[in-house]
Write a protein that holds these residues in place. Sequence first.
Motif, PDB file in Angstrom:
ATOM      1  N   VAL A 330       0.633  -1.307   0.084  1.00 45.74           N
ATOM      2  CA  VAL A 330       0.102  -0.066  -0.170  1.00 45.74           C
ATOM      3  C   VAL A 330       0.862   1.219   0.064  1.00 45.74           C
ATOM      4  CG1 VAL A 330      -1.936   1.341   1.364  1.00 45.74           C
ATOM      5  CG2 VAL A 330      -1.904  -1.287   1.220  1.00 45.74           C
ATOM      6  N   LEU A 331       0.805   2.099  -0.994  1.00 47.83           N
ATOM      7  CA  LEU A 331       1.331   3.296  -1.014  1.00 47.83           C
ATOM      8  C   LEU A 331       0.610   4.259  -0.666  1.00 47.83           C
ATOM      9  CD1 LEU A 331       3.539   5.300  -2.265  1.00 47.83           C
ATOM     10  CD2 LEU A 331       2.225   5.341  -4.482  1.00 47.83           C
ATOM     11  N   LEU A 332       1.211   5.391   0.512  1.00 49.16           N
ATOM     12  CA  LEU A 332       0.477   6.521   0.686  1.00 49.16           C
ATOM     13  C   LEU A 332       0.836   7.411   0.144  1.00 49.16           C
ATOM     14  CD1 LEU A 332       0.522   6.131   4.842  1.00 49.16           C
ATOM     15  CD2 LEU A 332      -1.098   5.433   3.141  1.00 49.16           C
ATOM     16  N   ALA A 333       0.179   8.344  -0.699  1.00 53.98           N
ATOM     17  CA  ALA A 333       0.307   9.325  -1.517  1.00 53.98           C
ATOM     18  C   ALA A 333      -0.251  10.593  -1.008  1.00 53.98           C
ATOM     19  CB  ALA A 333       0.045   9.015  -3.357  1.00 53.98           C
ATOM     20  N   GLY A 334       0.333  11.891  -1.437  1.00 49.51           N
ATOM     21  CA  GLY A 334       0.109  12.944  -1.080  1.00 49.51           C
ATOM     22  C   GLY A 334       1.118  14.029  -0.968  1.00 49.51           C
ATOM     23  N   LYS A 335       0.826  15.186  -0.833  1.00 50.37           N
ATOM     24  CA  LYS A 335       1.914  16.414  -0.634  1.00 50.37           C
ATOM     25  C   LYS A 335       2.702  16.349   0.464  1.00 50.37           C
ATOM     26  CE  LYS A 335      -0.585  19.911  -3.714  1.00 50.37           C
ATOM     27  NZ  LYS A 335      -0.787  21.333  -3.895  1.00 50.37           N
ATOM     28  N   ASN A 336       3.705  17.042   0.531  1.00 45.40           N
ATOM     29  CA  ASN A 336       4.264  17.216   1.890  1.00 45.40           C
ATOM     30  C   ASN A 336       3.490  17.720   2.794  1.00 45.40           C
ATOM     31  OD1 ASN A 336       6.845  16.213   0.913  1.00 45.40           O
ATOM     32  ND2 ASN A 336       7.780  18.264   0.166  1.00 45.40           N
ATOM     33  N   GLY A 337       3.316  17.079   3.877  1.00 45.90           N
ATOM     34  CA  GLY A 337       2.652  17.820   5.181  1.00 45.90           C
ATOM     35  C   GLY A 337       1.338  17.404   5.380  1.00 45.90           C
ATOM     36  N   SER A 338       1.007  16.199   4.411  1.00 43.67           N
ATOM     37  CA  SER A 338      -0.377  15.988   4.253  1.00 43.67           C
ATOM     38  C   SER A 338      -0.799  14.765   5.574  1.00 43.67           C
ATOM     39  CB  SER A 338      -0.830  15.485   3.132  1.00 43.67           C
ATOM     40  OG  SER A 338       0.178  14.093   2.484  1.00 43.67           O
ATOM     41  N   GLY A 339       0.329  14.347   6.091  1.00 39.55           N
ATOM     42  CA  GLY A 339       0.002  13.255   7.311  1.00 39.55           C
ATOM     43  C   GLY A 339       0.497  12.105   6.946  1.00 39.55           C
ATOM     44  N   LYS A 340       1.239  11.934   5.900  1.00 37.02           N
ATOM     45  CA  LYS A 340       1.690  10.378   5.364  1.00 37.02           C
ATOM     46  C   LYS A 340       2.503   9.644   6.472  1.00 37.02           C
ATOM     47  CE  LYS A 340       3.537  11.601   1.816  1.00 37.02           C
ATOM     48  NZ  LYS A 340       3.514  13.223   1.861  1.00 37.02           N
ATOM     49  N   SER A 341       3.630  10.262   6.860  1.00 41.21           N
ATOM     50  CA  SER A 341       4.367   9.752   7.986  1.00 41.21           C
ATOM     51  C   SER A 341       3.674   9.651   9.394  1.00 41.21           C
ATOM     52  CB  SER A 341       5.643  10.823   8.230  1.00 41.21           C
ATOM     53  OG  SER A 341       6.627  10.728   7.024  1.00 41.21           O
ATOM     54  N   SER A 342       2.863  10.519   9.566  1.00 39.71           N
ATOM     55  CA  SER A 342       1.962  10.392  11.000  1.00 39.71           C
ATOM     56  C   SER A 342       1.201   9.203  10.893  1.00 39.71           C
ATOM     57  CB  SER A 342       1.005  11.678  11.031  1.00 39.71           C
ATOM     58  OG  SER A 342       2.077  12.789  10.960  1.00 39.71           O
ATOM     59  N   LEU A 343       0.600   8.965   9.777  1.00 31.70           N
ATOM     60  CA  LEU A 343      -0.226   7.591   9.839  1.00 31.70           C
ATOM     61  C   LEU A 343       0.786   6.365   9.980  1.00 31.70           C
ATOM     62  CD1 LEU A 343      -2.473   8.332   6.504  1.00 31.70           C
ATOM     63  CD2 LEU A 343      -3.186   8.143   9.086  1.00 31.70           C
ATOM     64  N   LEU A 344       1.962   6.367   9.304  1.00 29.37           N
ATOM     65  CA  LEU A 344       2.748   5.212   9.609  1.00 29.37           C
ATOM     66  C   LEU A 344       3.257   5.020  11.229  1.00 29.37           C
ATOM     67  CD1 LEU A 344       5.423   5.234   6.591  1.00 29.37           C
ATOM     68  CD2 LEU A 344       3.152   3.977   6.682  1.00 29.37           C
ATOM     69  N   LYS A 345       3.521   6.389  11.739  1.00 28.63           N
ATOM     70  CA  LYS A 345       4.136   6.388  13.069  1.00 28.63           C
ATOM     71  C   LYS A 345       2.620   6.043  13.877  1.00 28.63           C
ATOM     72  CE  LYS A 345       7.370  10.053  12.601  1.00 28.63           C
ATOM     73  NZ  LYS A 345       7.665  11.333  12.730  1.00 28.63           N
ATOM     74  N   LEU A 346       1.491   6.328  13.608  1.00 29.58           N
ATOM     75  CA  LEU A 346       0.423   5.549  14.505  1.00 29.58           C
ATOM     76  C   LEU A 346       0.265   4.177  14.367  1.00 29.58           C
ATOM     77  CD1 LEU A 346      -2.803   7.915  13.290  1.00 29.58           C
ATOM     78  CD2 LEU A 346      -1.693   7.468  15.755  1.00 29.58           C
ATOM     79  N   LEU A 347       0.861   3.640  13.145  1.00 29.46           N
ATOM     80  CA  LEU A 347       0.812   2.015  13.294  1.00 29.46           C
ATOM     81  C   LEU A 347       1.877   1.781  14.144  1.00 29.46           C
ATOM     82  CD1 LEU A 347       0.854   0.764   9.397  1.00 29.46           C
ATOM     83  CD2 LEU A 347      -0.770   0.337  11.178  1.00 29.46           C
ATOM     84  N   MET A 348       2.925   2.264  14.299  1.00 25.47           N
ATOM     85  CA  MET A 348       3.997   1.995  15.366  1.00 25.47           C
ATOM     86  C   MET A 348       3.779   2.152  16.763  1.00 25.47           C
ATOM     87  SD  MET A 348       5.966   0.636  13.028  1.00 25.47           S
ATOM     88  CE  MET A 348       7.152   0.191  14.295  1.00 25.47           C
ATOM     89  N   GLY A 349       2.424   2.874  16.899  1.00 21.98           N
ATOM     90  CA  GLY A 349       2.213   3.142  18.443  1.00 21.98           C
ATOM     91  C   GLY A 349       2.614   4.361  18.941  1.00 21.98           C
ATOM     92  N   GLU A 350       3.123   5.216  18.097  1.00 24.04           N
ATOM     93  CA  GLU A 350       3.541   6.659  18.385  1.00 24.04           C
ATOM     94  C   GLU A 350       2.338   7.382  19.018  1.00 24.04           C
ATOM     95  OE1 GLU A 350       6.721   8.662  16.690  1.00 24.04           O
ATOM     96  OE2 GLU A 350       7.712   6.893  16.078  1.00 24.04           O
TER      97      GLU A 350
END
Length: 484
Positions: A330-350
């Motif tokens: 699954v590719l998360l696509a979107g502009k910089n600052g759109s929350g892509k990395s945050s969604l991955l960090k949520l998966l990691m329990g951050e």
Amino acid sequence: MIKVENLTFSYPTSYDNIFENVNFQIDTDWKLGFVGRNGRGKTTFLNLLLGKFEHSGKIISSVQFDYFPYHVADKKRFTEEILQEICPLAEEWELMRELSYLDVDSDVLWRSFDTLSNGEQTKVLLAALFLNEGHFLLIDEPTNHLDTNAREMVSAYLRKKKGFILVSHDRRFLDGCVDHILSLNRTNIEVQSGNFSSWMVNFERQQEFEQAQNERLQKDINRLRQASKRASVWSDRVEASKIGAADKGYVGHKAAKMMKRSKSIEARQEKAIEQKSALLKNTESTEHLKILPLEHYAETFASFSEVAVCYNGNVVCGPLSFSVRQGERVLLAGKNGSGKSSLLKLLMGEPIAHTGTVKLGSGLVISYVPQDTSHLHGTLTDFAKEHGLDETLFKAMLRKLDIDRIQFEKDIRDFSGGQKKKVLIAKSLCEKAHLYVWDEPLNFIDVYSRMQIEQLINDYSPTMIFVEHDSSFQDSVATKIVSL
């Protein structure tokens, strides 16, 4: 012209030359893509052009060099003030014109520079540096802070410019804006007309031709070696037959003839060996990588239900709902600052502020490659122990990713950007996991390793959720796209 003559350089702390008797010349009107494996010296070469290091040989140029990324000492200042420092002769309307080409709103000029996104900072600094007429721009990996759309825009912008060297590993980005390739090979630096794709085709053809030549010469060498042995044995036998012979003159002449033939064969053999040694010096081989994903009983590994990421009380993406199923990439696509990395960090329990629900399959093992490498330090042995990795397997994986053994004793802090990223990728490949979560894994990674990693993922089909802005990689790897 910019001429490089007999350039030789090594760092004071190293015994090995990074460059040795390098010679080439380029035109200041060219748009050059600069390619080569990680750690081979691309940034070092740019610093040599800038006059930062002592070296032997000559760099002859009549132009002034500028470097990107430009170092901004105080990011609290207004952007306009910083740009006036970079290009003091440029008019305000010229700045606004360049920014419009890059789809940047002119109001950024009157904002504090540190409030601009990484992508906006990249664009405004490039725009300002190109307004220095008569300067030659050295652009070092500008795509690392650009999303997919921004890369296309900057590539189109650079296509209209001239007079630069661009270090990038993004194949499509290079194809969109360069007319020459400067390739940093194993033994030399070469210049070739055309874009990256045409250079790659020619480079592979050259390697195939040299491989065929190499095989032919090896056969010749083996044949000549056998012939030389036979001629030498015959010569010795004839020489021995002189004892007791009625006509010693005839036998001696025959022995001399056989010896001459033996010497002739040896000379041909030496010539073939010499020709063979000149081949395949720049071969770039990539070894097959392996990954061993764990099997899981569940069909759905992770699910996002009405998830919205919040910064300072503001919703930056969502609410969105999607799932990551077994075997999907699954590719998360979107502009910089759109929350892509945050969604991955949520998966990691951050603890990322959000609404909605994120669920993981029971007992799910995750392997994570973060975007940031600044935390890396110590030796590779220390790193392997800290993360419970099999050190032998970990180092073997790094060797396959083209990290030399000489690096194994160094502090990871001293690695290049691409080498640091390879440490994180090798760690992930050594970890047995159900789900692989990769956040911009290809930042700074060289082209050959990108293709090597693409091949690995397509061969082993691990379940993944990832963020990556390299269009070629996206097209090759993603089975599902979630647009933010």
